[in-house]
Design a protein around this motif. Structure first.
Motif, PDB file in Angstrom:
ATOM      1  N   SER A  69       0.823  -1.212   0.000  1.00  0.00           N
ATOM      2  CA  SER A  69       0.000   0.000   0.000  1.00  0.00           C
ATOM      3  C   SER A  69       0.859   1.265   0.000  1.00  0.00           C
ATOM      4  O   SER A  69       0.426   2.311  -0.483  1.00  0.00           O
ATOM      5  CB  SER A  69      -0.942   0.009   1.199  1.00  0.00           C
ATOM      6  OG  SER A  69      -0.226   0.157   2.407  1.00  0.00           O
ATOM      7  N   ILE A  70       2.075   1.171   0.505  1.00  0.00           N
ATOM      8  CA  ILE A  70       2.939   2.358   0.586  1.00  0.00           C
ATOM      9  C   ILE A  70       3.382   2.820  -0.806  1.00  0.00           C
ATOM     10  O   ILE A  70       3.192   3.991  -1.147  1.00  0.00           O
ATOM     11  CB  ILE A  70       4.124   2.110   1.541  1.00  0.00           C
ATOM     12  CG1 ILE A  70       3.592   1.884   2.961  1.00  0.00           C
ATOM     13  CG2 ILE A  70       5.110   3.267   1.507  1.00  0.00           C
ATOM     14  CD1 ILE A  70       4.619   1.390   3.954  1.00  0.00           C
ATOM     15  N   ALA A  73       0.300   4.166  -2.719  1.00  0.00           N
ATOM     16  CA  ALA A  73      -0.071   5.506  -2.265  1.00  0.00           C
ATOM     17  C   ALA A  73       0.937   6.542  -2.751  1.00  0.00           C
ATOM     18  O   ALA A  73       0.562   7.666  -3.100  1.00  0.00           O
ATOM     19  CB  ALA A  73      -0.171   5.539  -0.746  1.00  0.00           C
ATOM     20  N   TYR A  74       2.200   6.168  -2.792  1.00  0.00           N
ATOM     21  CA  TYR A  74       3.229   7.097  -3.275  1.00  0.00           C
ATOM     22  C   TYR A  74       2.966   7.479  -4.729  1.00  0.00           C
ATOM     23  O   TYR A  74       3.092   8.639  -5.108  1.00  0.00           O
ATOM     24  CB  TYR A  74       4.613   6.469  -3.130  1.00  0.00           C
ATOM     25  CG  TYR A  74       5.724   7.355  -3.635  1.00  0.00           C
ATOM     26  CD1 TYR A  74       6.132   8.459  -2.906  1.00  0.00           C
ATOM     27  CD2 TYR A  74       6.341   7.106  -4.852  1.00  0.00           C
ATOM     28  CE1 TYR A  74       7.137   9.284  -3.361  1.00  0.00           C
ATOM     29  CE2 TYR A  74       7.344   7.927  -5.325  1.00  0.00           C
ATOM     30  CZ  TYR A  74       7.740   9.016  -4.580  1.00  0.00           C
ATOM     31  OH  TYR A  74       8.728   9.835  -5.043  1.00  0.00           O
ATOM     32  N   SER A  86       7.212  11.005   5.749  1.00  0.00           N
ATOM     33  CA  SER A  86       6.552   9.901   5.054  1.00  0.00           C
ATOM     34  C   SER A  86       7.184   8.553   5.379  1.00  0.00           C
ATOM     35  O   SER A  86       6.555   7.514   5.186  1.00  0.00           O
ATOM     36  CB  SER A  86       6.581  10.139   3.550  1.00  0.00           C
ATOM     37  OG  SER A  86       5.834  11.281   3.237  1.00  0.00           O
ATOM     38  N   SER A  89       5.462   6.035   7.644  1.00  0.00           N
ATOM     39  CA  SER A  89       4.391   5.180   7.139  1.00  0.00           C
ATOM     40  C   SER A  89       4.687   3.702   7.360  1.00  0.00           C
ATOM     41  O   SER A  89       3.764   2.912   7.569  1.00  0.00           O
ATOM     42  CB  SER A  89       4.147   5.455   5.654  1.00  0.00           C
ATOM     43  OG  SER A  89       5.301   5.137   4.894  1.00  0.00           O
ATOM     44  N   MET A  93       1.749   1.871   9.113  1.00  0.00           N
ATOM     45  CA  MET A  93       1.015   0.905   8.306  1.00  0.00           C
ATOM     46  C   MET A  93       1.180  -0.516   8.838  1.00  0.00           C
ATOM     47  O   MET A  93       0.297  -1.348   8.633  1.00  0.00           O
ATOM     48  CB  MET A  93       1.423   0.995   6.839  1.00  0.00           C
ATOM     49  CG  MET A  93       0.942   2.262   6.162  1.00  0.00           C
ATOM     50  SD  MET A  93      -0.795   2.641   6.448  1.00  0.00           S
ATOM     51  CE  MET A  93      -1.585   1.196   5.760  1.00  0.00           C
ATOM     52  N   SER A 140      -8.355   7.134   7.769  1.00  0.00           N
ATOM     53  CA  SER A 140      -7.880   7.887   6.603  1.00  0.00           C
ATOM     54  C   SER A 140      -8.425   9.312   6.610  1.00  0.00           C
ATOM     55  O   SER A 140      -7.704  10.251   6.257  1.00  0.00           O
ATOM     56  CB  SER A 140      -8.226   7.158   5.295  1.00  0.00           C
ATOM     57  OG  SER A 140      -9.603   7.013   5.148  1.00  0.00           O
ATOM     58  N   MET A 161      -0.548   9.426   4.029  1.00  0.00           N
ATOM     59  CA  MET A 161      -0.990   8.421   4.990  1.00  0.00           C
ATOM     60  C   MET A 161      -2.458   8.052   4.790  1.00  0.00           C
ATOM     61  O   MET A 161      -2.842   6.896   4.934  1.00  0.00           O
ATOM     62  CB  MET A 161      -0.753   8.896   6.425  1.00  0.00           C
ATOM     63  CG  MET A 161       0.668   8.727   6.893  1.00  0.00           C
ATOM     64  SD  MET A 161       1.311   7.052   6.728  1.00  0.00           S
ATOM     65  CE  MET A 161       0.157   6.120   7.697  1.00  0.00           C
ATOM     66  N   CYS A 164      -2.401   5.704   2.030  1.00  0.00           N
ATOM     67  CA  CYS A 164      -1.836   4.413   2.488  1.00  0.00           C
ATOM     68  C   CYS A 164      -2.891   3.573   3.186  1.00  0.00           C
ATOM     69  O   CYS A 164      -3.033   2.377   2.906  1.00  0.00           O
ATOM     70  CB  CYS A 164      -0.663   4.642   3.436  1.00  0.00           C
ATOM     71  SG  CYS A 164       0.886   5.039   2.656  1.00  0.00           S
ATOM     72  N   CYS A 167      -5.494   2.394   0.612  1.00  0.00           N
ATOM     73  CA  CYS A 167      -4.927   1.354  -0.255  1.00  0.00           C
ATOM     74  C   CYS A 167      -4.759   0.036   0.493  1.00  0.00           C
ATOM     75  O   CYS A 167      -5.015  -1.035  -0.070  1.00  0.00           O
ATOM     76  CB  CYS A 167      -3.585   1.810  -0.831  1.00  0.00           C
ATOM     77  SG  CYS A 167      -3.728   3.136  -2.036  1.00  0.00           S
ATOM     78  N   ALA A 168      -4.341   0.093   1.739  1.00  0.00           N
ATOM     79  CA  ALA A 168      -4.181  -1.135   2.528  1.00  0.00           C
ATOM     80  C   ALA A 168      -5.524  -1.835   2.690  1.00  0.00           C
ATOM     81  O   ALA A 168      -5.623  -3.059   2.524  1.00  0.00           O
ATOM     82  CB  ALA A 168      -3.567  -0.830   3.890  1.00  0.00           C
TER      83      ALA A 168
END
Length: 186
Positions: A69-70, A73-74, A86, A89, A93, A140, A161, A164, A167-168
Motif C-alpha cells: 500500500s505504501i 499511495a506514493y 513519510s 508510514s 502501516m 484515513s 498516509m 496508504c 490502499c491497505a
C-alpha cells in the motif's frame, strides 16, 4: 593543535556543518538506524500475526500486501518529493494494516459453522469488510484532515498516509479472502 591536545578550549567548542551533502548524510544515517527498529517491530508483528492466524505464509503475504500500500499511495500522491515524515508510514502501516488482517481472520474463524466455503467467504467479506471500512475510513479521514494545515509537509504527510490506509484496506479486501481459502481450508 589546540583541538588535538584536548585543551579546555576544544571541550567547549561545537562545530556545525551545513549543506545538502551533510543533510543528506544525516538523513540517510538516521533512516538506516530507524530501519533497524522498523525491522524489529515488523518481526514482532509477524510473530504475533503468525500466532493469531496460525499460518506463517498467510502472515508474511498479508504483511507484503500491507507494505504494498505504501508504493501504491506514493504513486497516487501528487507531491514532487517525499518528505522525511513519510518514512513513518512503515511503522504506522504495520499496525493499521495488521489490525485489518486480524479483523478479517477473526470473522473467518467465526464463520466456521457455515456449510460451504463460499458462504464463509461471503460472510467474512460482508461483516469484516463493513467493520474494517468503518475503522479504515475514519483513520484515513483523520489523516486527510491534515490537508487543511498551512504547513506543506503536514499536508503531504496527511494525504500520503490517508492514501496508504485506504490502499491497505482495498488490497486486503481484494486479496486476503482468497488467501484465507488457500491457507485455511485444507
Amino acid at each position: 593543535d589546540l583541538l588535538r591536545t584536548g585543551s579546555k578550549w576544544s571541550e567547549h567548542t561545537n562545530i556545525y556543518y551545513l549543506g545538502d551533502g551533510m543533510e543528506t548524510f544525516e538523513i540517510t544515517s538516521t533512516l538506516a538506524d530507524d530501519l533497524k527498529y522498523a525491522m524489529i517491530s515488523i518481526a514482532l508483528v509477524t510473530t504475533y500475526m503468525w500466532y493469531h492466524t496460525r499460518s506463517l505464509p498467510l502472515s508474511i503475504i498479508s504483511l507484503l500486501f500491507i507494505f504494498a500500500s505504501i508504493p501504491v499511495a506514493y504513486v497516487m500522491t501528487p507531491a514532487a518529493k517525499t518528505t522525511i515524515a513519510s518514512f513513518l508510514s512503515v511503522f504506522l502501516m504495520t499496525g493499521i494494516g495488521s489490525d485489518v488482517v486480524f479483523v478479517f481472520t477473526d470473522f473467518w474463524s467465526q464463520s466456521s459453522s457455515l456449510p460451504t466455503v463460499e458462504d464463509r467467504l461471503i460472510w467474512m467479506i460482508v461483516h469484516g469488510g463493513k467493520s474494517c471500512l468503518a475503522t479504515s475510513l475514519t483513520t484515513s479521514v483523520s489523516f486527510f484532515a491534515n490537508l487543511a494545515s498551512c504547513l506543506q509537509a503536514l499536508r503531504e504527510f496527511g494525504l500520503f498516509m490517508g492514501l496508504c490506509v485506504t490502499c491497505a484496506y482495498v488490497l486486503i479486501l481484494l486479496f486476503l479472502p482468497p488467501l484465507m481459502v488457500i491457507f485455511k481450508t485444507t
